[in-house]
Design a protein around this motif. Structure first.
Motif, PDB file in Angstrom:
ATOM      1  N   HIS A  70      79.964  34.166   9.923  1.00  0.00           N
ATOM      2  CA  HIS A  70      81.006  35.164  10.133  1.00  0.00           C
ATOM      3  C   HIS A  70      80.402  36.568  10.334  1.00  0.00           C
ATOM      4  CE1 HIS A  70      84.842  37.267   8.385  1.00  0.00           C
ATOM      5  NE2 HIS A  70      84.687  37.492   9.677  1.00  0.00           N
ATOM      6  N   LYS A  71      79.604  37.009   9.356  1.00  0.00           N
ATOM      7  CA  LYS A  71      79.030  38.353   9.463  1.00  0.00           C
ATOM      8  C   LYS A  71      77.932  38.398  10.524  1.00  0.00           C
ATOM      9  CE  LYS A  71      78.558  40.885   5.605  1.00  0.00           C
ATOM     10  NZ  LYS A  71      79.614  41.916   5.614  1.00  0.00           N
ATOM     11  N   GLY A  72      77.340  37.246  10.822  1.00  0.00           N
ATOM     12  CA  GLY A  72      76.371  37.192  11.925  1.00  0.00           C
ATOM     13  C   GLY A  72      77.062  37.483  13.242  1.00  0.00           C
ATOM     14  N   THR A  73      78.210  36.866  13.438  1.00  0.00           N
ATOM     15  CA  THR A  73      78.992  37.122  14.659  1.00  0.00           C
ATOM     16  C   THR A  73      79.380  38.613  14.725  1.00  0.00           C
ATOM     17  OG1 THR A  73      79.850  34.851  14.592  1.00  0.00           O
ATOM     18  CG2 THR A  73      81.065  36.440  15.931  1.00  0.00           C
ATOM     19  N   ARG A  74      79.854  39.114  13.613  1.00  0.00           N
ATOM     20  CA  ARG A  74      80.204  40.547  13.558  1.00  0.00           C
ATOM     21  C   ARG A  74      78.973  41.424  13.833  1.00  0.00           C
ATOM     22  NH1 ARG A  74      84.795  42.396  10.384  1.00  0.00           N
ATOM     23  NH2 ARG A  74      83.400  44.068   9.689  1.00  0.00           N
ATOM     24  N   SER A  75      77.833  41.015  13.323  1.00  0.00           N
ATOM     25  CA  SER A  75      76.606  41.792  13.546  1.00  0.00           C
ATOM     26  C   SER A  75      76.278  41.898  15.033  1.00  0.00           C
ATOM     27  CB  SER A  75      75.427  41.140  12.819  1.00  0.00           C
ATOM     28  OG  SER A  75      75.629  41.143  11.425  1.00  0.00           O
ATOM     29  N   TRP A  76      76.382  40.749  15.737  1.00  0.00           N
ATOM     30  CA  TRP A  76      76.078  40.792  17.171  1.00  0.00           C
ATOM     31  C   TRP A  76      77.089  41.674  17.926  1.00  0.00           C
ATOM     32  CZ3 TRP A  76      71.467  40.057  18.428  1.00  0.00           C
ATOM     33  CH2 TRP A  76      70.700  39.011  17.918  1.00  0.00           C
ATOM     34  N   ALA A  77      78.355  41.615  17.501  1.00  0.00           N
ATOM     35  CA  ALA A  77      79.347  42.476  18.151  1.00  0.00           C
ATOM     36  C   ALA A  77      78.928  43.942  17.991  1.00  0.00           C
ATOM     37  CB  ALA A  77      80.728  42.237  17.542  1.00  0.00           C
ATOM     38  N   LEU A  86      84.963  49.112  19.096  1.00  0.00           N
ATOM     39  CA  LEU A  86      84.344  48.013  18.360  1.00  0.00           C
ATOM     40  C   LEU A  86      85.303  47.377  17.350  1.00  0.00           C
ATOM     41  CD1 LEU A  86      81.855  46.361  17.393  1.00  0.00           C
ATOM     42  CD2 LEU A  86      81.268  48.305  15.914  1.00  0.00           C
ATOM     43  N   ASP A  87      86.117  48.227  16.688  1.00  0.00           N
ATOM     44  CA  ASP A  87      86.926  47.712  15.576  1.00  0.00           C
ATOM     45  C   ASP A  87      87.837  46.544  15.945  1.00  0.00           C
ATOM     46  OD1 ASP A  87      85.686  49.287  13.805  1.00  0.00           O
ATOM     47  OD2 ASP A  87      87.240  50.829  13.697  1.00  0.00           O
ATOM     48  N   PRO A  88      88.580  46.629  17.057  1.00  0.00           N
ATOM     49  CA  PRO A  88      89.423  45.468  17.392  1.00  0.00           C
ATOM     50  C   PRO A  88      88.596  44.193  17.642  1.00  0.00           C
ATOM     51  CG  PRO A  88      89.566  47.183  19.094  1.00  0.00           C
ATOM     52  CD  PRO A  88      88.774  47.766  17.970  1.00  0.00           C
ATOM     53  N   VAL A  89      87.357  44.357  18.104  1.00  0.00           N
ATOM     54  CA  VAL A  89      86.489  43.185  18.324  1.00  0.00           C
ATOM     55  C   VAL A  89      86.157  42.549  16.971  1.00  0.00           C
ATOM     56  CG1 VAL A  89      84.279  42.379  19.230  1.00  0.00           C
ATOM     57  CG2 VAL A  89      85.542  44.192  20.434  1.00  0.00           C
ATOM     58  N   LEU A  90      85.834  43.401  15.994  1.00  0.00           N
ATOM     59  CA  LEU A  90      85.526  42.879  14.658  1.00  0.00           C
ATOM     60  C   LEU A  90      86.758  42.203  14.055  1.00  0.00           C
ATOM     61  CD1 LEU A  90      83.398  45.877  13.277  1.00  0.00           C
ATOM     62  CD2 LEU A  90      82.560  43.709  14.249  1.00  0.00           C
ATOM     63  N   ALA A  91      87.908  42.788  14.270  1.00  0.00           N
ATOM     64  CA  ALA A  91      89.147  42.202  13.735  1.00  0.00           C
ATOM     65  C   ALA A  91      89.424  40.851  14.386  1.00  0.00           C
ATOM     66  CB  ALA A  91      90.320  43.161  13.962  1.00  0.00           C
ATOM     67  N   ARG A  92      89.179  40.773  15.677  1.00  0.00           N
ATOM     68  CA  ARG A  92      89.361  39.519  16.414  1.00  0.00           C
ATOM     69  C   ARG A  92      88.435  38.424  15.853  1.00  0.00           C
ATOM     70  NH1 ARG A  92      92.289  36.725  20.522  1.00  0.00           N
ATOM     71  NH2 ARG A  92      92.890  38.801  21.244  1.00  0.00           N
ATOM     72  N   ILE A  93      87.206  38.820  15.539  1.00  0.00           N
ATOM     73  CA  ILE A  93      86.248  37.848  14.972  1.00  0.00           C
ATOM     74  C   ILE A  93      86.772  37.322  13.635  1.00  0.00           C
ATOM     75  CG2 ILE A  93      83.940  37.629  13.930  1.00  0.00           C
ATOM     76  CD1 ILE A  93      82.982  39.589  16.174  1.00  0.00           C
ATOM     77  N   ASP A  94      87.312  38.249  12.812  1.00  0.00           N
ATOM     78  CA  ASP A  94      87.849  37.817  11.513  1.00  0.00           C
ATOM     79  C   ASP A  94      88.996  36.834  11.697  1.00  0.00           C
ATOM     80  OD1 ASP A  94      86.035  39.623  10.550  1.00  0.00           O
ATOM     81  OD2 ASP A  94      87.531  41.156   9.994  1.00  0.00           O
ATOM     82  N   LYS A  95      89.877  37.161  12.632  1.00  0.00           N
ATOM     83  CA  LYS A  95      91.083  36.364  12.862  1.00  0.00           C
ATOM     84  C   LYS A  95      90.724  34.977  13.423  1.00  0.00           C
ATOM     85  CE  LYS A  95      93.977  37.729  16.224  1.00  0.00           C
ATOM     86  NZ  LYS A  95      94.366  36.569  17.024  1.00  0.00           N
ATOM     87  N   ASP A  96      89.692  34.927  14.261  1.00  0.00           N
ATOM     88  CA  ASP A  96      89.368  33.684  14.962  1.00  0.00           C
ATOM     89  C   ASP A  96      88.274  32.869  14.270  1.00  0.00           C
ATOM     90  OD1 ASP A  96      91.285  34.167  16.789  1.00  0.00           O
ATOM     91  OD2 ASP A  96      89.931  34.647  18.471  1.00  0.00           O
ATOM     92  N   LEU A  97      88.027  33.159  13.001  1.00  0.00           N
ATOM     93  CA  LEU A  97      86.925  32.444  12.341  1.00  0.00           C
ATOM     94  C   LEU A  97      87.160  30.923  12.314  1.00  0.00           C
ATOM     95  CD1 LEU A  97      84.250  32.543  10.825  1.00  0.00           C
ATOM     96  CD2 LEU A  97      85.513  32.917   8.700  1.00  0.00           C
ATOM     97  N   ALA A  98      88.415  30.511  12.092  1.00  0.00           N
ATOM     98  CA  ALA A  98      88.689  29.064  11.993  1.00  0.00           C
ATOM     99  C   ALA A  98      88.398  28.334  13.306  1.00  0.00           C
ATOM    100  CB  ALA A  98      90.118  28.823  11.516  1.00  0.00           C
ATOM    101  N   PRO A  99      88.966  28.784  14.433  1.00  0.00           N
ATOM    102  CA  PRO A  99      88.626  28.078  15.680  1.00  0.00           C
ATOM    103  C   PRO A  99      87.133  28.192  16.035  1.00  0.00           C
ATOM    104  CG  PRO A  99      90.087  29.970  16.100  1.00  0.00           C
ATOM    105  CD  PRO A  99      90.072  29.759  14.626  1.00  0.00           C
ATOM    106  N   ALA A 100      86.511  29.329  15.692  1.00  0.00           N
ATOM    107  CA  ALA A 100      85.070  29.454  15.971  1.00  0.00           C
ATOM    108  C   ALA A 100      84.292  28.398  15.189  1.00  0.00           C
ATOM    109  CB  ALA A 100      84.588  30.857  15.603  1.00  0.00           C
TER     110      ALA A 100
END
Lengths: 458, 458
Positions: free
Chosen positions: B442-449, B3-17
């Motif tokens: 941001h945290k909503g996306t992380r929550s679903w992950a 899960l952790d790399p997925v959460l990190a990816r979400i953090d990194k990609d917040l701007a394009p998202a």
């Protein structure tokens, strides 16, 4: 001076009189639209010239708005002041007119000849009945039976902003023994009427605010106060179960109908079914225990003229709105005090507000009811004269609408006013295809010839 | 899969998202207004293309109204079906928006960054939290942790007329182990919530007709019935003095709150002053004897969402109108029967009509309340996953709004639904200046992950 040759002259000259009216109707003197300012000037000029041609000293008088026309001519009898207005209503929606509104014509209809065009009844045709009566007197006898003044305004259809200042500034000149106003109708199309009762008008707008912004009715519904509910409760409480208005003190100064007037009105045999049937209704909906004519003419009312709030478009939106607004008017009679009623209404509304709601008010004008002085001798003289002209005896009638000029003559100039008019309910004033019956124009002119004769004899 | 790399990816990609969401927000997909039909199509096309870009088999499916979007992708875990809607509310009153509603932007506010624009919270922003979570899983691991389907409609804000027929026709395809819905809020902005109680919605529009055309209130006022008065009386009678709805039989099937739920809700320490204070109010205005959360979540209501009649423009017009209209909605709970209540409401209105008035009704949808199956194992799995992401433990909460889709999943597809959302009370959904907090996105996306991870592990 004999009346009969004057009446015969009116009959003989009906065709040129009609031509003159058509000429005036061709001038598009719409007062509310600045684009027609020059046309209003033109209508005033036309009247000045026409009045001068029959021996009046006539002048156009400037105001901050459209000009007044004032004219005077000497004569032996009492001084009468005739009021009319040369401006007309706008014509939209134009596509509902069968003929162009400013290309008037005489038309044959199953009910007789009519003069069709904007202003035919309101008020150019009615105004010219008086001018034509004066012309016939002048033509036949070389003089008038009374001292006659005329006073025409060009802003009646746009709130008469210049009228009161002008009357105050020219009070000496405009004062007379009696004022005559020709801007009302017959009763039921056959009975000539002298309007002796006019309702006043008090206009209020109120806006209830609940939440500071529109809310989602799912998220807040049940917890937050809805201003539409508050407004509905206020409106619902403005009448009791018998149709009486509940504003405290509202009926202070409302007179009971004198027996004499009640008898006259009962004698009119008002066709209430026909009157209501024309607009899809069947039963009088006013105060219990009042006759239909009382409801229309001599009782005060409260009406909601408009309401809005929340989502009003197509479909559905689950909004819990921040605001709701209503426009409310009161028709007033007798000695009702519009300012006291406004204050009482506002206090009543305030007292019905739940916590968390506030209200703001907008003032849309206030005028009291007026009651003409039927004890003035001119009233009985005119009533007899009208009864001679028409198949039915003339009656003292009321008018549910508000014509403030009558009150101004009394209040500003101490001159009693008498409202006599020859309009019919189907004249479509303010609407497309406005008309004035040829019979109204012809017998209206004859009526004024008779009234002037009667007033001159006293 | 970690899960952790997925959460990190979400953090990194917040701007394009965020950029992707802004692109979707620029499409004015207002479903209730036919003028925006092509824009609804465009929003559906945009979603299809975006889902295909992350490996979903995605299609736009025609309906008699706006299209559905359906997408599928394989994965090892249970089959989850995610629902959202791409249509948005109308934007009037436009002049209350600080920025144009379809020119969204990220704004700095004292409370943090927000994404401002129509649909930011309801529901495009919430919908995209799930899509972005899937994108991150895909980007990081090349595959998804569960078998995932998505189902987006474009008529949620206009009564979902095509939803039930579409679900019936495609029942096999849409059935899943659990349905996930992201269209609700957090509790108090800090506590993630799983909604287990939803109110239903019954929408009614009624038009009262009095006279067959608009009348002059001077000529007819007092004699003719005014439909605004009738409508106000009906609305005023819909609640009694304790705030209860008076429609006969309305409370049939309304359950009392179970003690267990009442204790949980009491434990939430709902800040009713803050909740009301944010919208300019100070006191709960619902049924006497109920707690604020009961008023919002578990009690049925009746609200007027819109009212109109007569002259609503500037100034004043002394019209006595022919018609007056109101839009009224009922929020329903427990076993209340929307159809029985509609019939009872209409009968009550009919019984209050005076002579000469008629009423016509328009049906704006009906759905009962629903209660989620918290015994389904997904609920506790999700609750733990949410509690890992947010500072407060997740709670089972109610929701005053109506999200009929939850009931449809259960009734039509025998699929339990779980509602998890990241909206805040001050998102101003359905109102001008709608926003979605960047933290929610941001945290909503992380929550679903996290939730997908938890469900895949069982």
């Amino acid at each position: 001076m004999a009346l009969d040759p004057v009446l015969a002259r009116i009959d003989k000259d009906l065709a040129p009189a009609t031509e003159r009216l058509l000429e005036l109707l061709r001038i598009p003197s719409i007062s509310t639209d600045p684009a027609y300012k020059a046309e209003c000037e033109r209508a005033a000029d036309w009247l000045v010239e026409d009045l001068r041609s029959i021996g009046f000293e006539a002048e156009k008088r400037a105001t901050p708005g459209h000009p007044m026309v004032v004219a005077h001519a000497d004569g032996p009898g009492p001084h009468v002041m005739f009021y009319g207005h040369y401006d007309v209503q706008p014509v939209d929606p134009l596509d509902l007119w069968d003929n162009p509104p400013f290309e008037p014509e005489v038309q044959d209809t199953p009910a007789g000849k009519v003069i069709r065009g904007r202003g035919a009844a309101d008020d150019k045709g009615q105004m010219m009945t008086f001018v034509e009566a004066c012309r016939a007197w002048k033509a036949e006898h070389g003089s008038l039976p009374c001292r006659i003044s005329m006073f025409f305004e060009g802003e009646e259809e746009s709130g008469s902003p210049s009228l009161v200042p002008f009357m105050r500034e020219n009070a000496e000149e405009l004062r007379a023994d009696i004022a005559l106003i020709c801007d009302t109708g017959m009763f039921g199309g056959r009975t000539p009427g002298i309007v002796t009762m006019l309702r006043g008008l008090l206009g209020e707008e109120l806006t209830i605010t609940g939440p500071s912004k529109d809310l989602h009715s799912g998220m807040f519904g049940g917890l937050a106060m809805n201003p539409i509910r508050v407004l509905a409760r206020i409106i619902a409480s403005l009448h009791d179960e018998t149709g009486r208005v509940t504003v405290p003190g509202f009926y202070d100064g409302v007179p009971e109908l004198p027996d004499e007037i009640r008898r006259q009105w009962d004698g009119l045999n008002f066709d209430v079914s026909g009157f209501l049937g024309d607009v899809g209704l069947s039963r009088p909906a006013g105060e219990e225990g009042r006759t239909p004519l009382e409801m229309l003419w001599s009782r005060p009312t409260c009406e909601v003229n408009g309401i809005s709030g929340g989502y009003e478009g197509d479909g559905f939106k689950t909004v819990l709105p921040s605001k709701a607004t209503a426009k409310i008017s009161f028709r007033l009679v007798g000695q009702q005090d519009p300012h006291a009623i406004r204050a009482s209404f506002r206090e009543m509304v305030q007292s019905m507000l739940p916590p968390d709601c506030s209200v703001s008010f907008k003032d849309h004008g206030a005028s009291g009811g007026s009651q003409m002085a039927t004890s003035h001798p001119a009233f009985e003289q005119a009533r007899r004269a009208l009864s001679d002209e028409w198949p039915e005896t003339a009656a003292y009638i009321g008018c549910g609408g508000s014509i403030p000029i009558a009150g101004y003559f009394k209040d500003l100039l101490d001159t009693d006013a008498m409202l006599i008019g020859f309009g019919r309910d189907d004249d479509q004033i303010h609407s497309p295809n406005e008309k004035y019956d040829m019979e109204s124009f012809h017998k209206g002119t004859r009526s004024w010839a008779r009234v002037l004769d009667a007033l001159s004899r006293g």
